[in-house]
Enzyme design. Structure first.
Site, PDB file in Angstrom:
ATOM      1  N   CYS A 300      12.857  49.037  58.592  1.00 16.09           N
ATOM      2  CA  CYS A 300      12.399  48.476  59.872  1.00 16.09           C
ATOM      3  C   CYS A 300      11.774  49.549  60.760  1.00 16.09           C
ATOM      4  CB  CYS A 300      13.559  47.799  60.594  1.00 16.09           C
ATOM      5  SG  CYS A 300      14.138  46.332  59.750  1.00 16.09           S
ATOM      6  N   ASN A 413      10.688  48.818  47.604  1.00 12.48           N
ATOM      7  CA  ASN A 413      11.700  49.802  48.035  1.00 12.48           C
ATOM      8  C   ASN A 413      11.532  51.133  47.293  1.00 12.48           C
ATOM      9  OD1 ASN A 413      13.913  50.545  49.667  1.00 12.48           O
ATOM     10  ND2 ASN A 413      15.389  50.058  48.048  1.00 12.48           N
TER      11      ASN A 413
END
Ligand code: SPV
Ligand code: MN
Length: 650
Positions: A300, A413
């Site tokens: 984030c 990721n």
């Protein structure tokens, strides 16, 4: 626990006494085993630490995991070189064209934290509440010890010593890592301070954390084969973490999120905090540097914030916070970065880009590389070849997995691992044993419809409750499972909590006590969208929010009071946008970004109140009071101004 340790120490002292009475240094069984298994050189390295509990731990897991070879790694450059070279030799890392760069792959489906199989082991009477994933200690302990039995047969075990936090400091926490993965051992070199000397310094009374990791059987690509037996068990009763049949860093690098669970508990016992926070220096006028911490859920914007061009980084993921002389002091627990590669591009992330494109010791995981040894990732904004090798093996554009899902060139990721010392923007305080004085605390989440881009809380308790404890975020690829689901994530730390949430919230509230002036608390939201669903901010607008917060904590700008906190004035943002981003920040942009969205805020308060009421039995009462007061302010404002209140009305 303490009693047990003491008893063991006394036992050992007694044995030594008996040895000497028998007329010599008759070696104990532990010593004999260690000598036999480690060889003279390895044994001497351990003997120098002179810690009986460490020796017992080593013997226990050497006997259980039965590795063929054992390498004890000290802080020496010779030992570190051995680890780096072993990672290449046994195929866990592959050299890339750029000097010092290597690539590592995790098994397909092992590219994120496995929340389901990560459990805190609890004994009878230890209730962490339903939001924290636990397992009965006896069962979990037995299961993982069965899995670990002979798991390192035919393999080399690396014994590593590190220190969480700067060495020689109140913050220092020594750690020992056992792993049969060179990738893990090598990653830790980049990410953590060497701790062999710290173990010696702290002597036999040291409280240290212990990690046992085995990647288990691997296939011909050197990736873990038995993902069904992937287990990450955190034994808080014994400061020990077990990790099996996995390679992804978040599941295996003991000192990262695994140690964090142990440290959260220890901090709670001792009155300090372990947080999922960046630490950074924001550079204000006249060479002023003001330090902030910031908690953001995974993926984030925490790293990209810590890496803002023009500012300096102390840390991008985990911080320890202690009170000292009426002030908050923070250190980076780590000294490296395990950052997200996806989306890094030359324009938005110039420093990361340059690091990835220059020679230097970096491990890149789960991106795509080609025959020339160049590597590529999604969102790099330069052309990507149509084929190469990635976490799925041979890769070509349009390739699908067994579930018919298209496999992107790099995993969302995918990560890069580097030592902060190679970065030009490293803050000089990284290794300061005292840490930095924190002047502001920021909480940020992935919130598309509620909170304004930046806002100051009214005071510490208001900030801890409405910005920290009430934090929600949409899930990301950092954990296995569905993305984009809004989840409650107090202080961005839910995944790592090892104490009940209520106690953790109370610890945070208490932390603000006894401070001369608790640091102001802010919220940041980089993900707010407009009515058309488009993001209202550019990726780099966060530079301005931080410059504004720096001015604010130094008392140089005023605010507008809203029902939820204090927001910037347009007139203060205009020069910052102009200077920092060469952007003419219009009143229309400001109004749209900083409109207070009453219905969304009320809905959020209702969701959060319900979570605490139904899932957190030990919630401090003040949490409900503060949320209720906020709701009342929102309702009153709605009476006066309607559902969507533009800042000019306030
Ligand atoms: C995170 O997911 O928050 C990370 C990476 O920082 S991991 O090591 O997986 O925790
Ligand atoms: Mn993190």
């Amino acid at each position: 626990m303490k009693e047990k340790t003491k008893a063991k120490l006394e036992d050992n002292g007694f044995l030594k006494e008996v040895d000497s009475q028998l007329g010599g240094n008759m070696p104990s069984e532990t010593t004999n085993t260690l000598k036999k298994k480690l060889g003279e050189e390895g044994y001497q390295k351990i003997a120098k630490i002179n810690n009986p509990r460490l020796e017992e731990f080593l013997v226990k897991y050497i006997n259980l995991c039965t590795p063929e070879k054992i390498f004890v790694c000290t802080d020496s450059t010779k030992d570190l070189k051995y680890i780096r070279e072993s990672a290449i030799r046994n195929g866990e890392e592959i050299k890339l064209a750029s000097e010092g760069h290597t690539i590592h792959f995790d098994a397909y489906g092992d590219q994120g934290r496995d929340k389901e199989h990560t459990n805190i082991l609890v004994t009878k009477g230890m209730d962490l509440g339903e939001s924290i994933s636990t397992r009965d200690r006896d069962q979990g302990y037995t299961e993982v010890h069965e899995i670990l039995k002979d798991m390192m047969k035919g393999r080399e075990l690396y014994v590593r010593f590190f220190c969480l936090g700067p060495t020689n400091s109140e913050f220092s926490t020594p750690c020992v890592q056992l792993t049969d993965s060179c990738y893990v051992a090598h990653s830790e070199d980049l990410l953590y301070r060497q701790g062999y000397e710290e173990f010696i310094r702290q002597g036999s009374s040291a409280r240290f954390f212990k990690f046992v990791h085995s990647q288990g059987e691997v296939d011909d690509r050197n990736v873990s084969k038995n993902l069904d037996k992937r287990r990450i068990y955190i034994d808080v009763t014994d400061d020990t973490v077990y990790s099996t049949n996995t390679q992804y860093g978040g599941n295996t690098i003991g000192l990262k999120k695994l140690a964090m669970r142990l440290a959260i508990r220890r901090a709670s016992e001792e009155g300090w905090l372990t947080e999922h926070m960046l630490v950074m220096g924001i550079h204000g006028p006249n060479n002023r540097v003001t330090y902030f911490t910031g908690a953001y859920p995974s993926m984030c914007g925490k790293t990209s914030t810590a890496m803002l061009d023009g500012e300096t980084i102390v840390g991008d993921d985990i911080a320890y916070l202690r009170k000292k002389d009426g002030k908050v002091r923070a250190v980076n627990v780590e000294k490296g970065m395990f950052g997200i590669v996806q989306g890094v591009n030359e324009n938005d992330d110039p420093i990361q880009w340059k690091a990835l494109k220059s020679p230097g010791e970096i491990i890149i995981s789960n991106v795509m590389y080609d025959d020339a040894g160049d590597f590529y990732w999604t969102g790099m904004e330069t052309p990507i070849p149509e084929k190469g090798y990635n976490h799925s093996g041979e890769w070509f554009k349009g390739k699908k997995d067994a579930k018919d899902k298209e496999i992107p060139c790099s995993h969302p990721n995918a990560r890069f691992t580097l030592d902060l010392n190679i970065l030009p923007n490293l803050d000089p305080t990284l290794d300061d044993p005292k840490g930095v004085v924190v002047s502001g605390v920021v909480y940020g989440g992935r919130d598309s419809d509620t909170c304004v881009p930046v806002e100051e809380a009214f005071d510490w308790a208001h900030g801890i409750i409405t910005k920290g404890a009430a934090l929600e975020s949409e899930t990301t690829a950092a954990t296995l499972g569905k993305e984009g689901v809004r989840e409650f994530n107090p202080m961005s730390n839910l995944d790592f909590l090892s104490i009940p949430i209520g106690r953790y919230v109370q610890d945070n509230l208490d932390f603000g006590q006894e401070l001369d002036n608790p640091p102001p608390v802010f919220s940041a939201n980089y993900f707010i969208r407009g009515k058309d669903g488009k993001f209202l901010n550019e990726k780099n607008d966060k530079k301005v929010w931080f410059k504004w917060m720096e001015r604010r904590v130094n008392g140089e700008v005023e605010t507008i009071e809203t029902p939820t906190g204090r927001i910037p004035k347009h007139e203060d943002l205009v020069p910052l946008f102009k200077n920092v981003l060469q952007h003419d920040y219009t009143r229309e942009e400001y109004i749209e970004q900083f409109t207070i969205r009453i219905p969304e805020h009320i809905a959020k308060i209702e969701r959060i109140t319900k979570v605490y009421k139904t899932q957190v039995p030990d919630t401090p009462k003040i949490l409900f009071d503060i949320l209720e007061a906020q709701k009342q302010r929102l309702l009153q404002a709605r009476e006066k101004h309607g559902d969507y209140i533009t800042p000019d009305k306030l």
